[in-house]
Motif scaffolding. Structure first.
Motif, PDB file in Angstrom:
ATOM      1  N   GLU A  65       0.852  -1.195   0.000  1.00 42.86           N
ATOM      2  CA  GLU A  65       0.000   0.000   0.000  1.00 42.86           C
ATOM      3  C   GLU A  65       0.891   1.250   0.000  1.00 42.86           C
ATOM      4  OE1 GLU A  65      -2.795   2.381  -0.384  1.00 42.86           O
ATOM      5  OE2 GLU A  65      -3.405   0.277  -0.220  1.00 42.86           O
ATOM      6  N   SER A  66       0.883   1.975  -1.105  1.00 45.49           N
ATOM      7  CA  SER A  66       1.855   3.049  -1.275  1.00 45.49           C
ATOM      8  C   SER A  66       1.684   4.200  -0.283  1.00 45.49           C
ATOM      9  CB  SER A  66       1.821   3.591  -2.699  1.00 45.49           C
ATOM     10  OG  SER A  66       0.565   4.169  -2.953  1.00 45.49           O
ATOM     11  N   THR A  67       0.461   4.479   0.148  1.00 44.04           N
ATOM     12  CA  THR A  67       0.300   5.581   1.106  1.00 44.04           C
ATOM     13  C   THR A  67       0.948   5.231   2.443  1.00 44.04           C
ATOM     14  OG1 THR A  67      -1.906   4.770   1.646  1.00 44.04           O
ATOM     15  CG2 THR A  67      -1.779   6.617   0.114  1.00 44.04           C
ATOM     16  N   GLU A  68       0.847   3.965   2.845  1.00 42.57           N
ATOM     17  CA  GLU A  68       1.523   3.519   4.072  1.00 42.57           C
ATOM     18  C   GLU A  68       3.035   3.660   3.927  1.00 42.57           C
ATOM     19  OE1 GLU A  68       0.524   1.950   7.294  1.00 42.57           O
ATOM     20  OE2 GLU A  68      -1.004   3.360   6.610  1.00 42.57           O
ATOM     21  N   ASN A  69       3.556   3.199   2.800  1.00 45.39           N
ATOM     22  CA  ASN A  69       4.999   3.274   2.576  1.00 45.39           C
ATOM     23  C   ASN A  69       5.492   4.708   2.548  1.00 45.39           C
ATOM     24  OD1 ASN A  69       5.395   0.546   2.594  1.00 45.39           O
ATOM     25  ND2 ASN A  69       5.326   0.324   0.386  1.00 45.39           N
ATOM     26  N   LYS A  70       4.723   5.586   1.917  1.00 45.62           N
ATOM     27  CA  LYS A  70       5.123   7.000   1.883  1.00 45.62           C
ATOM     28  C   LYS A  70       5.315   7.528   3.296  1.00 45.62           C
ATOM     29  CE  LYS A  70       3.853   9.347  -2.319  1.00 45.62           C
ATOM     30  NZ  LYS A  70       2.762   9.114  -3.242  1.00 45.62           N
TER      31      LYS A  70
END
Length: 88
Positions: A65-70
């Motif tokens: 999940e890219s928002t988590e990684n960001k």
């Protein structure tokens, strides 16, 4: 040096080794500074490599999940917080 400081130092060393940043020392990386864009200037390919490097070093997984990684990859502080919780 407390555990969190030691962890941040290891994260910085991992960033430098994984991404082969030859002109940068751990002291050059500010804990609260963004790793991407204006800060250290990393890009999405660096993020993938760094995710693999951090997983090898610390045994933590990052979400797809890219928002988590960001959020986790925002700074050394954020990475340290995440790795600390993940290792719990």
């Amino acid at each position: 040096m407390d555990d969190m400081e030691k962890l941040k130092q290891e994260i910085k060393e991992t960033i430098i080794q994984t991404l082969q940043l030859e002109d940068i020392t751990p002291e050059n990386i500010v804990d609260s500074e963004p790793l991407f864009g204006d800060g250290l200037g990393l890009d999405s390919i660096d993020a993938l490599e760094l995710g693999v490097g951090l997983k090898k070093k610390f045994g933590v997984k990052f979400s797809s999940e890219s928002t988590e990684n960001k959020k986790h990859f925002a700074s050394v502080d954020a990475l340290a917080e995440y790795i600390n919780q993940a290792r719990g």
